[in-house]
Write a protein that holds these residues in place. Structure first.
Motif, short mmCIF file in Angstrom:
data_model
loop_
_atom_site.label_atom_id
_atom_site.label_comp_id
_atom_site.label_asym_id
_atom_site.label_seq_id
_atom_site.Cartn_x
_atom_site.Cartn_y
_atom_site.Cartn_z
N THR A 77 16.04 -11.38 6.17
CA THR A 77 14.93 -10.54 6.65
C THR A 77 13.92 -10.29 5.54
O THR A 77 12.71 -10.38 5.75
CB THR A 77 15.47 -9.21 7.18
OG1 THR A 77 16.46 -9.45 8.19
CG2 THR A 77 14.36 -8.37 7.78
N ILE B 130 9.79 -11.59 5.57
CA ILE B 130 8.63 -10.70 5.51
C ILE B 130 7.88 -10.86 4.19
O ILE B 130 6.65 -10.80 4.14
CB ILE B 130 9.08 -9.24 5.72
CG1 ILE B 130 9.78 -9.08 7.08
CG2 ILE B 130 7.89 -8.29 5.65
CD1 ILE B 130 10.34 -7.71 7.34
N SER C 52 3.78 -11.67 3.54
CA SER C 52 2.87 -10.86 2.71
C SER C 52 2.24 -11.70 1.60
O SER C 52 1.06 -11.53 1.28
CB SER C 52 3.62 -9.67 2.12
OG SER C 52 4.66 -10.10 1.27
N VAL D 228 3.43 -4.25 1.59
CA VAL D 228 4.38 -4.95 2.45
C VAL D 228 5.29 -5.83 1.61
O VAL D 228 6.50 -5.92 1.86
CB VAL D 228 3.63 -5.79 3.52
CG1 VAL D 228 4.62 -6.66 4.30
CG2 VAL D 228 2.88 -4.88 4.47
N ALA E 172 9.29 -5.33 1.62
CA ALA E 172 10.20 -6.41 2.03
C ALA E 172 11.08 -6.87 0.88
O ALA E 172 12.29 -7.07 1.05
CB ALA E 172 9.39 -7.59 2.58
#
Length: 510
Positions: free
Chosen positions: A321, A325, A329, A362, A366
């Motif tokens: 995950t 992400i 970004s 972000v 992440a």
């Protein structure tokens, strides 16, 4: 929730104190972002552009060697004494760097940063292995993630203090904190595993009792540790090169190297070292020093939050995950710089001036959610106990070597390839890490260190079951009264399945 806080709190204390080296590492890494612009602004001795690049990157040079050298005190003097000793490097490293304002020569700054680098190299294996060896399997992931949280806290503190003081004052402040951490570490126990492997069983039991709480029965855990040590130590002797090429050693080592590479290939340390410069080049409307504080705070919060998830959802899920992400970004940051090159700086800033800050936030959210702490947890728990010190230092050295390469050549990549291409390369590496984790990394959540070693031995589940079945059948004996010719006696016999029933319905397990 803590089912038994009296058992968890001593381990939590050991993990917190054992992780403060990562806080010092964070201050060393975070120093460059506010420190270098401050140094350039107040410079009153000779330095050129290349010196600024190397002052930022030189701790990584020292850290490469520090990670190799620390294996000696870790192996022969213990994890705790290695932690105590490495704080001295932080103290003198920051102190000498701060005194450069009086010495007026860049050589002092280089020496100070090299000493910090040696300390950084010592921190990675020493702290992570100490925390892993002190923790219970059910909470090892959460406690192991404290190291990454301490690193994020150190970076954030460097951002905050560096926004309001000059580079030399920042160095003096960070030379005082390791003194406190050194004294606290002296109060902590040595790891039970290290004591046991060095023939100090009584001390190992005392340390385990201290870590699990005085009212906890540690007999079962001590017996398991002792049995595993006797089994692995029986044929140990000296470590041969051929031993390192066996599957139980080579597999976890290769996986750890891969995870360490992809952790740094996100460009994380380039972001940390050059956060201020990134915002300046992006033409962000937010003042750069405040933007870095926001970014550092976000990184800290989500690194702490990820610690509560790593033992709930597992290492693989968090890594997958986080990488997905993070790559998005990085790609969005590259997109901003692409349009900045196409449209011009003024137009891009007017239309997309918010994108660099959002992308970095972000990114750090992440990254902090998995890629920041899981590689360190894996390094501390995945290696066989016999080789844990050596492989941990080699893995840390590799991580720091990659960090050095990226931090040192990040400015050159921006100049030669362009800002957009540089961030697209980071995004591509991060996407590749998803496939690496999905196909190669096993889940280690909730497993003992001994069970994790078993994962990498070439023993299939059905083979282990068959071995256990045969061992059980071979040792089952019954005693019964046998009446024959009016004589009573005890007959002992072994029970085996009929020949035709052997291996019936035995399938293959992949």
């Amino acid at each position: 929730m803590m089912k038994n806080p009296h058992k968890v709190l001593p381990q939590l204390m050991a993990a917190v104190v054992g992780s403060w080296g990562y806080f010092c590492m964070g201050t060393s890494r975070g120093w460059g972002s506010p420190g270098l612009p401050s140094l350039n602004r107040t410079l009153d001795f000779e330095m050129d552009a290349d010196d600024f690049k190397w002052i930022s990157a030189v701790p990584m040079c020292g850290s490469f060697f520090g990670a190799l050298v620390v294996s000696i005190p870790m192996q022969y003097f213990g994890r705790k004494k290695a932690l105590v000793g490495h704080y001295l490097l932080y103290i003198f490293g920051f102190l000498i760097a701060g005194l450069t304002c009086f010495g007026k020569h860049k050589a002092m700054l280089y020496i100070g940063r090299i000493l910090q680098g040696l300390a950084v190299g010592c921190t990675t294996p020493a702290c992570q292995i100490y925390v892993s060896e002190c923790s219970s399997p059910t909470i090892r992931g959460r406690l192991g993630s404290i190291t990454a949280s301490s690193l994020a806290l150190g970076i954030w503190v460097a951002y905050i203090i560096g926004a309001f003081v000059e580079w030399n004052t920042l160095s003096f402040i960070f030379s005082a904190l390791p003194v406190v951490f050194l004294l606290l570490t002296c109060l902590m126990p040595e790891t039970p595993i290290w004591l046991l492997t060095h023939g100090r069983e009584d001390e190992a039991r005392q340390a385990l009792q201290q870590l699990r709480g005085k009212n906890t029965n540690v007999d079962a855990e001590m017996r398991r540790m002792k049995e595993h040590h006797e089994k692995t130590d029986s044929g140990k002797g000296s470590i041969r090169f051929a031993d390192l090429l066996t599957a139980p050693v080579l597999k976890p080592f290769g996986i750890s190297l891969g995870i360490m590479f992809f952790q740094q290939a996100t460009g994380i340390n380039a972001m940390v070292f050059y956060t201020v410069s990134i915002f300046q080049s992006a033409g962000s409307s937010i003042e750069s020093r405040y933007a870095t504080i926001i970014v550092g705070g976000v990184q800290l919060v989500f690194t702490i939050a990820s610690g509560f998830l790593v033992d709930r959802y597992g290492r693989r899920v968090l890594l997958l995950t986080s990488a997905a992400i993070t790559s998005i970004s990085l790609a969005s940051m590259g997109t901003f710089f692409y349009f900045q090159r196409i449209w011009g700086e003024a137009t891009a800033t007017e239309l997309l001036g918010w994108l660099p800050l959002v992308s970095l936030i972000v990114f750090f959210v992440a990254y902090s959610g998995g890629m920041s702490n899981v590689p360190l947890i894996i390094m501390g728990e995945m290696f066989p106990s016999q080789y844990r010190t050596m492989l941990g230092t080699l893995s840390s050295s590799f991580n720091l070597f990659v960090t050095l390469a990226i931090v040192r050549f990040f400015p050159d990549m921006l100049l030669q390839l362009g800002n957009d291409v540089t961030f697209f390369i980071f995004a591509g590496c991060t996407v590749t890490s998803i496939a690496f984790v999905y196909f190669l990394l096993p889940e280690t959540k909730g497993k003992t260190l001994e069970e994790i070693e078993g994962i990498f031995r070439n023993v299939k589940k059905h083979e282990k079951a068959a071995e256990a079945e045969q061992a059980a059948l071979a040792t089952v004996s019954t005693q019964f009264t046998h009446i024959f010719d009016n004589q009573c006696g005890l007959v002992s016999h072994t029970m085996f399945p009929p020949a035709e029933e052997k291996d019936v319905e035995r399938g293959f397990v992949f």
